[in-house]
Design a protein around this motif. Structure first.
Motif, PDB file in Angstrom:
ATOM      1  N   TYR A  44      -0.852  13.531   4.060  1.00  0.00           N
ATOM      2  CA  TYR A  44      -1.924  12.539   4.063  1.00  0.00           C
ATOM      3  C   TYR A  44      -2.218  12.136   5.512  1.00  0.00           C
ATOM      4  N   GLU A  82       4.741  16.420   0.921  1.00  0.00           N
ATOM      5  CA  GLU A  82       4.025  16.189  -0.334  1.00  0.00           C
ATOM      6  C   GLU A  82       4.099  17.502  -1.107  1.00  0.00           C
ATOM      7  N   THR A  88      -1.893   3.030  -5.533  1.00  0.00           N
ATOM      8  CA  THR A  88      -3.351   2.868  -5.476  1.00  0.00           C
ATOM      9  C   THR A  88      -4.090   3.949  -6.252  1.00  0.00           C
ATOM     10  N   LYS A  89      -3.544   5.153  -6.279  1.00  0.00           N
ATOM     11  CA  LYS A  89      -4.276   6.319  -6.764  1.00  0.00           C
ATOM     12  C   LYS A  89      -4.119   6.453  -8.287  1.00  0.00           C
ATOM     13  N   SER A 106       0.867  -1.188   0.000  1.00  0.00           N
ATOM     14  CA  SER A 106       0.000   0.000   0.000  1.00  0.00           C
ATOM     15  C   SER A 106       0.899   1.232   0.000  1.00  0.00           C
ATOM     16  N   GLY A 107       0.285   2.391  -0.166  1.00  0.00           N
ATOM     17  CA  GLY A 107       1.064   3.622  -0.063  1.00  0.00           C
ATOM     18  C   GLY A 107       1.617   3.800   1.350  1.00  0.00           C
ATOM     19  N   MET A 108       0.799   3.475   2.348  1.00  0.00           N
ATOM     20  CA  MET A 108       1.287   3.599   3.725  1.00  0.00           C
ATOM     21  C   MET A 108       2.407   2.604   3.998  1.00  0.00           C
ATOM     22  N   SER A 156       1.651   6.379  -3.375  1.00  0.00           N
ATOM     23  CA  SER A 156       0.524   5.474  -3.263  1.00  0.00           C
ATOM     24  C   SER A 156       0.154   5.131  -4.700  1.00  0.00           C
ATOM     25  N   THR A 211      -4.500  -1.978  -4.240  1.00  0.00           N
ATOM     26  CA  THR A 211      -3.898  -1.187  -3.170  1.00  0.00           C
ATOM     27  C   THR A 211      -2.406  -1.476  -3.143  1.00  0.00           C
ATOM     28  N   LEU A 260      -8.898   9.044  -4.409  1.00  0.00           N
ATOM     29  CA  LEU A 260      -8.547   9.908  -5.535  1.00  0.00           C
ATOM     30  C   LEU A 260      -7.847   9.070  -6.592  1.00  0.00           C
TER      31      LEU A 260
END
Ligand SMILES: *Cc1c(COP(=O)(O)O)cnc(C)c1O
Length: 394
Positions: free
Chosen positions: A108, A151, A204-205, A82-84, A202, A214, A335
């Protein structure tokens, strides 16, 4: 009862083919077999290349990592679950107790939580600073500051960090600059070209782009840091699923097209919303009235992205009426999907903040963030106009 011939589970035949598939095969195998201990030795010693156990690496993650590396102008990047997980791999691989991390104050939400709660528990001190002002960043540095995490475009007010000023500070003081490039993507900016030491996504986005996988990615300029992050990701088990990697690779093949289309629509939609009565303000870095427009032009050229925010007059009642009158736009806190999504930070990502803290950031109850997808502009403009009219009479 009939006797069916038994085919040993691990000796099923794989059809021979002189031709090769054009789509990347999905390789879900958790484990890989070698011929004998000498062959395994050779693999572990790096004399031959091969996989052993999927948490340590698998072909679908490697294909995706290479695509991401090329986009960021990097090598040796790590795909995570995942991004995290990517943020986690970066901090777990690089930091130690006693270090200090200086984070941007509009990161985030989960990254903010990691800095506020989780890193201090492990003996890593953290503090936050406004990244639009390199002077404040300089004042917030400590002798033990080891990493600055920011970011480039903040969520949800879309403020643009003073990347040039902060990168100069980081370089002078020998501090690692880690940039989460999720909102901007390599299409708008490649942070390594602006002095970043670590780039995080991430996936995912926007990169995977279909809200069905993810994933994250982290890469450092220094190969030793990549090794450290890879070890951390493997040890803490934040490595990715082959199927998610396969989906993301498929999505990334159209990333440029999706991004360009969404960006063009976002710019038109920002101007359209700004002209509607009942819309108090619109935030889009490509608009001349954005507080960081000049810096956005300098950093991104003409690439201002697919994200825009706006605030309705009329507070929460207007916000409720707006979302109900826009059923064609998913009200969902994400997003980067092919379809446009709408999020309301006061009730989702920023609900943990007090009303005063939100007000200080300029996030009132009528505030929305829009992730523009690939729908035609006219469809979105019609839907949102209906929403704004409904909000005015609410
Ligand atoms: C979504 C997001 C993350 C976290 O990514 P996940 O894939 O949801 O874990 C991190 N940073 C930014 C800027 C994000 O938008």
């Amino acid at each position: 009862m009939t006797d069916t011939p038994y085919v040993p589970a691990r000796r099923r035949p794989w059809p021979d083919s002189a031709s090769r598939p054009v789509a990347t095969p999905l390789q879900p195998s958790v484990v890989y077999a070698t011929s004998d201990p000498d062959a395994l030795d050779a693999q572990y010693e790096g004399q031959t290349r091969g996989y052993s156990y999927a948490r340590e690496g698998h072909p679908n993650a490697d294909v995706l990592a290479q695509m991401l590396d090329r986009m960021e102008g990097a090598s040796g990047g790590i795909v995570t679950g995942s991004g995290m997980a990517a943020v986690g791999a970066a901090v777990l691989g690089v930091l130690k107790a006693g270090d200090h991390v200086l984070g941007a104050d509009q990161l985030y939400g989960r990254s903010l939580r990691m800095l506020a709660e989780d890193l201090p528990r492990m003996g890593i001190a953290t503090s936050l600073v406004d990244p639009t002002d390199a002077g404040r960043v300089a004042a917030a540095l400590r002798p033990e500051t080891r990493m600055i995490l920011l970011e480039t475009v903040s969520n949800p007010t879309l403020r643009v960090a003073d990347l040039a000023g902060i990168a100069a500070l980081a370089r002078d003081r020998g501090i690692l600059l880690a940039v989460d490039n999720t909102f901007t993507t390599p299409r708008a900016i490649r942070p390594f070209e602006h002095g970043a030491d670590i780039v995080i996504h991430s996936v995912t986005k926007l990169l995977a782009g279909h809200a069905d996988a993810t994933l994250g990615y982290t890469v450092a300029r220094d190969p030793a840091l990549n090794d450290a992050m890879r070890v951390a990701a493997t040890t803490w088990g934040v490595t990715p699923s082959p199927f998610d990697c396969w989906l993301a690779e498929r999505g990334m093949l159209s990333f440029d097209l999706r991004y360009d289309r969404a960006e063009e629509t976002a710019a038109r939609l920002a101007d359209h919303l700004a002209g509607l009565p009942g819309v108090a303000r619109v935030l889009y870095p490509g608009r001349a009235d954005h507080p960081d427009h000049a810096r956005a032009c300098a950093l991104f050229g003409a690439r201002f992205g697919n994200m825009l925010s706006f605030e309705l007059e009329g507070g929460r009642a207007a916000a409720n009426a707006f979302t109900r009158a826009c059923p064609g736009i998913a009200f969902a806190p994400t997003l980067g999907d092919v379809a446009t999504t709408l999020s309301h930070p006061p009730s989702s990502s920023h609900r943990a903040l007090s009303a005063e803290a939100r007000a200080a950031l300029g996030i009132g109850e009528g505030f929305f963030r829009v992730s523009v997808g690939v729908e035609p502009f006219e469809v979105l403009a019609e839907e949102m106009t209906r929403g704004v009219i409904a909000a005015r009479v609410a």
